[in-house]
Structure formats: C-alpha cells, structure tokens
Write a protein that holds these residues in place. Structure first.
Motif, mmCIF file in Angstrom:
data_model
loop_
_atom_site.group_PDB
_atom_site.id
_atom_site.type_symbol
_atom_site.label_atom_id
_atom_site.label_comp_id
_atom_site.label_asym_id
_atom_site.label_seq_id
_atom_site.Cartn_x
_atom_site.Cartn_y
_atom_site.Cartn_z
ATOM 1 N N CYS A 51 17.351 11.785 1.419
ATOM 2 C CA CYS A 51 16.105 12.535 1.605
ATOM 3 C C CYS A 51 16.217 13.949 1.058
ATOM 4 O O CYS A 51 15.310 14.434 0.384
ATOM 5 N N ASN A 57 10.716 10.983 1.680
ATOM 6 C CA ASN A 57 10.142 11.017 3.011
ATOM 7 C C ASN A 57 11.039 10.178 3.929
ATOM 8 O O ASN A 57 11.175 8.970 3.738
ATOM 9 N N GLU A 58 11.650 10.812 4.919
ATOM 10 C CA GLU A 58 12.620 10.116 5.773
ATOM 11 C C GLU A 58 11.986 8.974 6.556
ATOM 12 O O GLU A 58 12.597 7.915 6.727
ATOM 13 N N SER A 59 10.782 9.148 7.013
ATOM 14 C CA SER A 59 10.096 8.085 7.747
ATOM 15 C C SER A 59 9.902 6.855 6.861
ATOM 16 O O SER A 59 10.126 5.716 7.287
ATOM 17 N N TRP A 60 9.517 7.075 5.616
ATOM 18 C CA TRP A 60 9.351 5.954 4.681
ATOM 19 C C TRP A 60 10.697 5.280 4.425
ATOM 20 O O TRP A 60 10.791 4.053 4.446
ATOM 21 N N ASN A 70 4.202 6.636 -0.220
ATOM 22 C CA ASN A 70 4.724 7.635 0.708
ATOM 23 C C ASN A 70 6.223 7.879 0.498
ATOM 24 O O ASN A 70 6.871 8.499 1.324
ATOM 25 N N ILE A 73 8.233 13.228 -0.822
ATOM 26 C CA ILE A 73 7.523 14.310 -0.154
ATOM 27 C C ILE A 73 6.700 15.046 -1.212
ATOM 28 O O ILE A 73 7.239 15.433 -2.249
#
Length: 124
Positions: A51, A57-60, A70, A73
């Motif tokens: 990341c 994007n860490e969530s992705w 997504n 970032i």
C-alpha cells in the motif's frame, strides 16, 4: 477475486516483474509468487508495504472493497495523506514550513515554484 489475485493485479498495473515488485516491498520473488498463487497469506507487514510503495487502497487489497476501480488511492487523497503525515512529524521545522505554506497568499506560490525549480536544476 482473491487476495493473491489482487496482489497480482497491482503488480501487473505497475508493469513490474515479480522480482522488481518483491525488491520494492522487501520480499523475495518466490514469496511474491506464493502470495499471488494464494499458497501463503499476505502478512500485515507485506500488505502495508504494498500500500505504501504503490499507493494501493488497503481496504481493496485486503477485501476487494469497491472493485478494481478502487485499487489505487486517488492523487488528491495521496496529497492529504502526505500532509497529514507531515503534521505528525516530530521535526518542528517541517511542521513550521507546512503551516506557513498552508497560510501563504496565492500571489507567492509562483515565486516559490520558481525557486524550487532552481534546486531541481542544481541536482541534475
């Protein structure tokens, strides 16, 4: 899409070999291969390195949230993250500079830009 497939998608999007990708995040080519094939789980440290190094994007990366669009970032969020990190710096001079720049009237920005370009030319 599995976590390994998402790691592979990041690497492909950055047009890197497994070796190049691994070097950037501090792991061996064989470890990248195992992660991409879902033979080993992605460690927290490796996920954070991906990341950080590639603006992912860490969530992705962890869950696939938001789909492929997504993956990265957005640039404006990267700027906000960078300014936020500087605001948390222990170096008082860095904080002072950021605060001064944020309060600077627009008429001074062109001058500052030209002065910074001089530094860039000296390094070349």
């Amino acid at each position: 899409m599995t976590q390994g497939e998402r790691v592979n998608a990041v690497r492909k999007a950055r047009e890197m070999t497994m070796e190049q990708f691994g070097e950037r995040i501090g792991i061996q080519k064989s470890a990248v291969s195992k992660i991409e094939k879902d033979k080993v789980n992605l460690s927290d440290q490796t996920a954070k390195s991906i990341c950080r190094e590639f603006n992912v994007n860490e969530s992705w990366l962890r869950t696939g949230a938001g789909g492929p669009d997504n993956m990265f970032i957005p640039e404006d969020m990267r700027y906000l993250n960078a300014v936020g990190k500087l605001g948390n710096e222990q170096n008082e001079f860095k904080k002072f500079c950021i605060n001064m720049l944020m309060d600077l009237p627009d008429k001074y920005w062109d001058y500052i830009y030209e002065e910074f370009k001089k530094f860039e030319k000296k390094e070349e």
